[in-house]
Design a protein around this motif. Structure first.
Motif, PDB file in Angstrom:
ATOM      1  N   PHE A 286      23.359  16.578 -34.694  1.00 20.16           N
ATOM      2  CA  PHE A 286      23.778  15.485 -35.565  1.00 20.16           C
ATOM      3  C   PHE A 286      24.852  14.603 -34.940  1.00 20.16           C
ATOM      4  O   PHE A 286      25.051  13.468 -35.377  1.00 20.16           O
ATOM      5  CB  PHE A 286      24.299  16.055 -36.891  1.00 20.16           C
TER       6      PHE A 286
ATOM      7  N   LYS B 199      20.496  11.751 -36.497  1.00 21.75           N
ATOM      8  CA  LYS B 199      20.589  10.621 -37.418  1.00 21.75           C
ATOM      9  C   LYS B 199      21.237   9.354 -36.838  1.00 21.75           C
ATOM     10  O   LYS B 199      20.820   8.243 -37.167  1.00 21.75           O
ATOM     11  CB  LYS B 199      21.344  11.053 -38.684  1.00 21.75           C
TER      12      LYS B 199
ATOM     13  N   LEU C 106      15.926  14.227 -36.262  1.00 21.90           N
ATOM     14  CA  LEU C 106      17.098  14.502 -37.090  1.00 21.90           C
ATOM     15  C   LEU C 106      18.424  14.192 -36.399  1.00 21.90           C
ATOM     16  O   LEU C 106      19.481  14.573 -36.898  1.00 21.90           O
ATOM     17  CB  LEU C 106      17.094  15.951 -37.579  1.00 21.90           C
TER      18      LEU C 106
ATOM     19  N   GLY D 286      12.670  11.577 -38.801  1.00 22.56           N
ATOM     20  CA  GLY D 286      13.894  11.536 -39.584  1.00 22.56           C
ATOM     21  C   GLY D 286      14.940  10.564 -39.080  1.00 22.56           C
ATOM     22  O   GLY D 286      16.058  10.535 -39.616  1.00 22.56           O
ATOM     23  N   LEU D 287      14.618   9.738 -38.088  1.00 21.41           N
ATOM     24  CA  LEU D 287      15.581   8.758 -37.578  1.00 21.41           C
ATOM     25  C   LEU D 287      15.466   7.479 -38.407  1.00 21.41           C
ATOM     26  O   LEU D 287      14.703   6.569 -38.089  1.00 21.41           O
ATOM     27  CB  LEU D 287      15.335   8.469 -36.089  1.00 21.41           C
ATOM     28  N   SER D 288      16.254   7.403 -39.450  1.00 20.55           N
ATOM     29  CA  SER D 288      16.127   6.316 -40.422  1.00 20.55           C
ATOM     30  C   SER D 288      16.662   4.985 -39.915  1.00 20.55           C
ATOM     31  O   SER D 288      16.495   3.959 -40.576  1.00 20.55           O
ATOM     32  CB  SER D 288      16.847   6.698 -41.722  1.00 20.55           C
TER      33      SER D 288
END
Length: 403
Positions: A104, A131, A129, A155-157
């Protein structure tokens, strides 16, 4: 957690190495953290030289990586990154696989300091993930990792269509791309990947596996781009993509290399969409339409007519009945896995039809099928190849079936 008596540390390194050779990769990583002797024995040169092994690290210790390089280790998974990523890259110049999933604290800045020159050996990169990662990092990746074949970005917004343009510009050897839950990705980005904007990027036309799960901005236009530009695609995951509809299935219906299609929880896919797929030239081996509440018995008739080569079919929570099972089973001679959990209209009659005709089944999911009884289950367990029967939170294995 792996446990071992500490007094064996005094054994000869060769004996330790032999003992540790029976451990799986994860336990070897845990053993290596106990002490230097165990670490050396766990990754003994005679055992690991030239072998591609995964190493699970809870922290990036810069002194460890040169040692890993000399042992021929090429695949690394880092569970917690406490040092600069550049230590890893500098210490393992021939690295082939780098898994940073869940780190993270990895940022664009950290990745930028690590990727400062070409790394031709790197084939697999997992950033799922992580992020904070944005399009900026994808620019670095596209510039320096030209031989990348697998890129995981689930999951990489913060990834946008611009990032996909950079991928399409630099990663021409990419075979697998995971964009799960990249919420900003839209039809424009998929167009970049498919080479629809050749003036800016050639596209990642060698893609064989594309995961677009939960990309809510995608519409049928994305499927048109995919069908035109990604002719080599074999696996396509569109689960939870609420913006695609039956019309989009027309575009996919003639992708002759496609063998696995996941439409799970695509709310706008109905019997009509299955009809479009069945009328094309698809040679699907696996199809998942679970939780598509507009799929019913008519879909099973279409599947029997045009998708009879399926080996795996998932219909959980669809509105199918014994009648639909009757219309399908006689044609599905290759079917090995059938998931019909939570199909509450299926009764013992449906199970009897399955046991009579789907003789190659190795696994079936009947979780939540409330109208079946012991009589139907007894018929199912007589299937000659059945290995797994799922009735809920437990599974009946082959040995239990015999009992």
């Amino acid at each position: 957690m792996f446990e071992m008596e500490t007094h064996i540390s005094g054994l000869f390194p060769e004996i330790l190495a032999m003992i540790f050779s029976y451990l799986d990769v994860r336990d070897k990583g845990r053993v290596a953290q106990v002490c230097a002797a165990w670490r050396d024995a766990s990754y003994h040169k005679s055992v690991w030289r030239g072998v591609e092994a995964k190493l699970h690290l809870r922290r990036a210790n810069p002194s460890l990586f040169p040692s890993l390089h000399t042992r021929g280790i090429r695949k690394v998974q880092i569970l917690s990154l406490r040092r600069s990523l550049s230590y890893v890259i500098q210490g393992m110049p021939n690295i082939e696989s780098l898994n940073l999933c869940g780190c993270f604290n990895l940022t664009d800045n950290g990745l930028g300091h690590a990727f400062v020159q070409d790394i031709p050996s790197l084939r697999v990169l997992n950033l799922s993930l992580c992020k904070p990662i944005t399009d900026s990092s994808l620019g670095r990746i596209a510039q320096y990792l030209k031989n990348l074949e697998v890129l995981e970005l689930g999951g990489l917004s913060n990834i946008t269509n611009t990032g996909l343009l950079l991928i399409a510009w630099g990663l021409h050897k990419l075979k697998s791309l995971n964009l799960r839950s990249c919420r900003h990705v839209s039809d424009v980005g998929i167009g970049h990947l498919a080479g629809m904007t050749r003036s800016a990027a050639e596209g990642s036309l060698s893609l064989e596996q594309l995961t677009l799960q939960d990309c809510q901005k995608l519409t049928d236009l994305s499927l048109k781009h995919v069908s035109k530009g990604l002719a080599k695609l074999k696996v396509l995951n569109l689960s939870f993509c609420g913006g695609i509809s039956d019309a989009g299935m027309i575009h996919l219906s003639n992708m002759t290399h496609l063998w696995s299609l996941n439409l799970r929880s695509c709310d706008n896919i109905s019997d009509t969409g299955i009809m479009h797929l069945a009328m094309g030239s698809l040679q699907l081996s696996g199809l998942d339409v679970s939780f598509c509440d507009k799929i019913g018995d008519q879909s099973l008739a279409y599947i029997a007519q045009g998708l009879y080569q399926l080996k795996s079919l998932s219909l959980c929570s669809c509105h199918i009945s014994d009648d639909g099972i009757n219309r399908m089973v006689r044609q599905m001679h290759k079917l090995k896995t059938l998931n019909i959990g939570q199909c509450v209209r299926i009764t013992d009659k449906g199970l009897e039809l399955i046991s009579d005709h789907l003789t190659q089944l190795t696994g079936i999911d009947l979780y939540g099928c409330t109208k079946i009884t012991k009589r139907g289950l007894e018929r199912i367990t007589q299937l000659p190849c059945l290995k797994v029967l799922n009735l809920g939170l437990w599974q009946m294995t082959e040995s239990e079936k015999v009992r």
